[in-house]
Design a protein around this motif. Structure first.
Motif, PDB file in Angstrom:
ATOM      1  N   SER A  12      44.626  45.457  36.740  1.00 39.05           N
ATOM      2  CA  SER A  12      43.508  46.175  37.353  1.00 39.05           C
ATOM      3  C   SER A  12      42.556  46.683  36.277  1.00 39.05           C
ATOM      4  CB  SER A  12      44.014  47.360  38.189  1.00 39.05           C
ATOM      5  OG  SER A  12      44.847  46.911  39.230  1.00 39.05           O
ATOM      6  N   LEU A  25      35.812  34.197  39.539  1.00 39.07           N
ATOM      7  CA  LEU A  25      36.874  35.190  39.402  1.00 39.07           C
ATOM      8  C   LEU A  25      37.358  35.594  40.788  1.00 39.07           C
ATOM      9  CD1 LEU A  25      35.442  37.707  36.751  1.00 39.07           C
ATOM     10  CD2 LEU A  25      37.251  36.017  36.387  1.00 39.07           C
ATOM     11  N   LYS A  26      38.663  35.644  40.967  1.00 36.77           N
ATOM     12  CA  LYS A  26      39.207  36.109  42.224  1.00 36.77           C
ATOM     13  C   LYS A  26      39.668  37.543  42.046  1.00 36.77           C
ATOM     14  CE  LYS A  26      42.346  34.886  45.975  1.00 36.77           C
ATOM     15  NZ  LYS A  26      43.371  33.934  46.479  1.00 36.77           N
ATOM     16  N   THR A  27      39.170  38.415  42.895  1.00 37.70           N
ATOM     17  CA  THR A  27      39.526  39.828  42.793  1.00 37.70           C
ATOM     18  C   THR A  27      40.139  40.302  44.104  1.00 37.70           C
ATOM     19  OG1 THR A  27      38.689  42.043  42.300  1.00 37.70           O
ATOM     20  CG2 THR A  27      37.251  40.616  43.571  1.00 37.70           C
ATOM     21  N   ARG A  28      40.860  41.388  44.016  1.00 40.47           N
ATOM     22  CA  ARG A  28      41.552  41.930  45.185  1.00 40.47           C
ATOM     23  C   ARG A  28      41.538  43.442  45.118  1.00 40.47           C
ATOM     24  NH1 ARG A  28      47.734  40.512  45.511  1.00 40.47           N
ATOM     25  NH2 ARG A  28      47.673  42.017  43.808  1.00 40.47           N
ATOM     26  N   SER A  29      41.300  44.081  46.257  1.00 42.54           N
ATOM     27  CA  SER A  29      41.319  45.545  46.319  1.00 42.54           C
ATOM     28  C   SER A  29      42.759  46.031  46.362  1.00 42.54           C
ATOM     29  CB  SER A  29      40.564  46.035  47.559  1.00 42.54           C
ATOM     30  OG  SER A  29      41.274  45.685  48.738  1.00 42.54           O
ATOM     31  N   LEU A  79      39.845  47.457  40.818  1.00 43.83           N
ATOM     32  CA  LEU A  79      40.119  46.199  41.497  1.00 43.83           C
ATOM     33  C   LEU A  79      41.093  45.381  40.656  1.00 43.83           C
ATOM     34  CD1 LEU A  79      36.600  45.069  42.811  1.00 43.83           C
ATOM     35  CD2 LEU A  79      38.428  46.214  44.072  1.00 43.83           C
ATOM     36  N   ASP A  80      41.828  44.518  41.329  1.00 44.09           N
ATOM     37  CA  ASP A  80      42.846  43.707  40.663  1.00 44.09           C
ATOM     38  C   ASP A  80      42.285  42.307  40.395  1.00 44.09           C
ATOM     39  OD1 ASP A  80      45.992  43.622  40.165  1.00 44.09           O
ATOM     40  OD2 ASP A  80      45.355  41.684  40.987  1.00 44.09           O
ATOM     41  N   PHE A  81      42.458  41.839  39.148  1.00 44.74           N
ATOM     42  CA  PHE A  81      42.044  40.482  38.752  1.00 44.74           C
ATOM     43  C   PHE A  81      43.265  39.788  38.151  1.00 44.74           C
ATOM     44  CE2 PHE A  81      38.199  42.959  38.751  1.00 44.74           C
ATOM     45  CZ  PHE A  81      37.217  42.108  39.224  1.00 44.74           C
ATOM     46  N   THR A 130      35.918  48.646  37.976  1.00 46.55           N
ATOM     47  CA  THR A 130      34.861  47.757  38.433  1.00 46.55           C
ATOM     48  C   THR A 130      33.673  48.600  38.877  1.00 46.55           C
ATOM     49  OG1 THR A 130      36.533  46.187  39.196  1.00 46.55           O
ATOM     50  CG2 THR A 130      34.283  45.871  39.985  1.00 46.55           C
ATOM     51  N   TYR A 168      42.459  50.010  31.800  1.00 46.27           N
ATOM     52  CA  TYR A 168      41.387  49.781  32.771  1.00 46.27           C
ATOM     53  C   TYR A 168      40.119  50.577  32.446  1.00 46.27           C
ATOM     54  CZ  TYR A 168      43.519  53.988  34.898  1.00 46.27           C
ATOM     55  OH  TYR A 168      44.045  55.230  35.114  1.00 46.27           O
ATOM     56  N   SER A 212      40.626  40.361  49.424  1.00 46.57           N
ATOM     57  CA  SER A 212      40.252  39.557  48.252  1.00 46.57           C
ATOM     58  C   SER A 212      38.863  38.964  48.415  1.00 46.57           C
ATOM     59  CB  SER A 212      41.265  38.446  48.005  1.00 46.57           C
ATOM     60  OG  SER A 212      41.301  37.559  49.113  1.00 46.57           O
TER      61      SER A 212
END
Length: 477
Positions: free
Chosen positions: A138, A192-196, A117-119, A141, A225, A201
């Protein structure tokens, strides 16, 4: 005069015979009591071994053609190449994992999945392998059922130092490394904001901070990672919401740790009967070799002790019967007189039995101390002999070694890159057995010993007791 008084007078009058019989009974009792105490200690050692080693098995999604729920979908990458995504529509739900966890004998249920996942707001620790630009923010996770039952926590690779663990009831929660939190100025309660990778998101709340107790191997090539300090743990509900695909609707694997390896088959059968569990969609692999190899010495010793105990009892019966038979022949006149006076045969046998029992009570009591002195030495000799026999057996794996194995590698590199305590060194099982004679063992001795004496007295009395008084007196003349 009753037979009890006659027995006491005979024992005190025939001091020589009483001393000889005392010595025989003491030796007999020492070996029998030692066997009983060693047997008990061996069983306790086996139980301790089972509790310390435990056992585990894995439930995996079956990715072979045997799984009727398996799907393959074509996937075209950015370079124009065509691959495919493979997933099963039958996955382990949180409810199924909870039902498995509730089975008696289950210690941990480590249900998890891993994804990238992208943070964007996090600045991660750099790895030794350069990454493509799109992977710079990334990290691996780990979506969990319960973080406190994940193998990294239960094996001490990481330790929760602040906040709380993630539970199966959580949604939108995360645990990150304290070093990573300090690097980015974050703490408990921050978001925390995460995005696939597909752009979906979600915002996660930090509920816990962990400390990495072990670090990556020095000189080990590792992507950023995959560094343990960059690992982010989230709840499975969040992973399902972020991914939002049929491929992620639960867990594809669960590692189940049990208290007693001997209950492995029974627990596996109960897992198969868990509501919603479809056997044709999953495979089960057991990991019981460590216990089986390590316990073999104790099991062999247990069988040997049982054999020696039976042999000691049989030899005691034979020797005691022979001695009492020889002594009984010298008491033919006494027996004939008793019979001629109208004393019943049962009273005469009762006297003979009481004579031996009176001496046995004292001998068995003293054997408590003699057995304590010899039982540990006997146990050491038996165990060392069994270990020596196993060393001489051709075997590609040394059975007395217990190696703390590293975790399984995952599709994303897993945790093979983490330096685990003992992963490079071999630990050995303590094979010493502490044997002590208990009151319970002493009571067992009295029970077994009295049975031996009763059988021996009956055998030794057959030859005389089947004769009539006239036949006895005629033989005397």
């Amino acid at each position: 005069m009753n037979f009890l008084k006659r027995a006491m007078l005979y024992v005190t009058r025939k001091k020589g015979k009483s001393i000889v019989l005392f010595c025989i009974l003491l030796i007999m009792a020492t070996f029998v009591l030692s066997g009983l105490s060693i047997g008990k200690a061996t069983k306790q050692a086996q139980q301790n071994l089972r509790q310390s080693l435990g056992g585990s098995f894995h439930v995996w999604t079956d990715y072979t053609d045997n799984n009727p729920y398996l799907h393959k979908e074509s996937d075209e990458d950015e370079s124009g190449g065509t691959g495919y995504i493979m997933y099963s529509t039958e996955q382990l739900s949180s409810d199924m994992v909870k039902n498995i966890r509730d089975i008696a004998g289950v210690k941990y249920c480590d249900a998890f999945d891993e994804t990238l996942l992208d943070f964007e707001q996090l600045s991660f620790f750099k790895g030794t392998i350069p990454l493509e630009e799109e992977l710079g923010n990334s990290t691996t996770t780990v979506s969990l059922w319960r973080s406190e039952e994940h193998n990294l926590f239960t094996n001490g690779v990481v330790k929760l130092t602040e906040g709380r663990h993630i539970t199966e009831k959580d949604t939108g929660k995360a645990i990150i490394c304290k070093d990573l939190a300090d690097k980015n100025g974050l703490g408990i309660g921050d978001m925390l904001k995460t995005r696939s990778m597909d752009g979906r998101s979600m915002t996660l709340e930090i509920v816990g901070l962990f400390t990495a107790m072990e670090t990556e191997k020095i000189g080990k090539n590792i992507e950023g990672y995959n560094k343990i300090q960059n690992r982010v743990f989230i709840d499975i509900a969040s992973a399902i919401l972020i991914e939002n695909t049929p491929a992620v609707q639960g867990f594809s694997e669960v590692s189940i740790t049990i208290n007693d390896p001997e209950e492995m088959d029974e627990i596996i059968e109960k897992v198969k009967k868990t509501p919603g569990f479809k056997e044709d969609g999953f495979t089960i692999d057991t990991e019981n070799e460590t216990y089986e190899n390590t316990a073999s010495s104790l099991e062999s010793m247990d069988k040997l002790v049982i054999g020696l105990l039976i042999a000691a009892i049989l030899v005691s019966v034979v020797i005691l019967s022979l001695i009492l038979t020889l002594w009984g022949k010298s008491r033919v006149r006494e027996t004939g007189v008793f019979l001629s006076l109208g004393i019943k045969k049962t009273d005469i046998i009762g006297q003979y039995l009481t004579e031996v029992l009176l001496i046995a009570i004292v001998a068995f009591g003293i054997s408590f101390f003699t057995s304590n002195m010899v039982s540990n030495r006997i146990a050491d000799v038996l165990l060392q002999q069994d270990i020596q026999n196993k060393i001489e057996e051709p075997n590609d794996v040394q059975q007395d070694d217990i190696v703390i194995e590293s975790f399984e590698s995952t599709a994303l590199g897993g945790v093979d890159n983490i330096e685990l305590s003992g992963a490079e060194n071999t630990d050995y099982l303590e094979t010493d057995i502490e044997v002590s004679v208990s009151i319970e063992n002493l009571l067992q001795l009295y029970l077994v010993g009295f049975v031996i004496i009763i059988v021996s007295v009956m055998i030794s009395s057959i030859a005389v007791m089947r004769l009539k008084p006239r036949e006895i007196l005629s033989r005397m003349s």
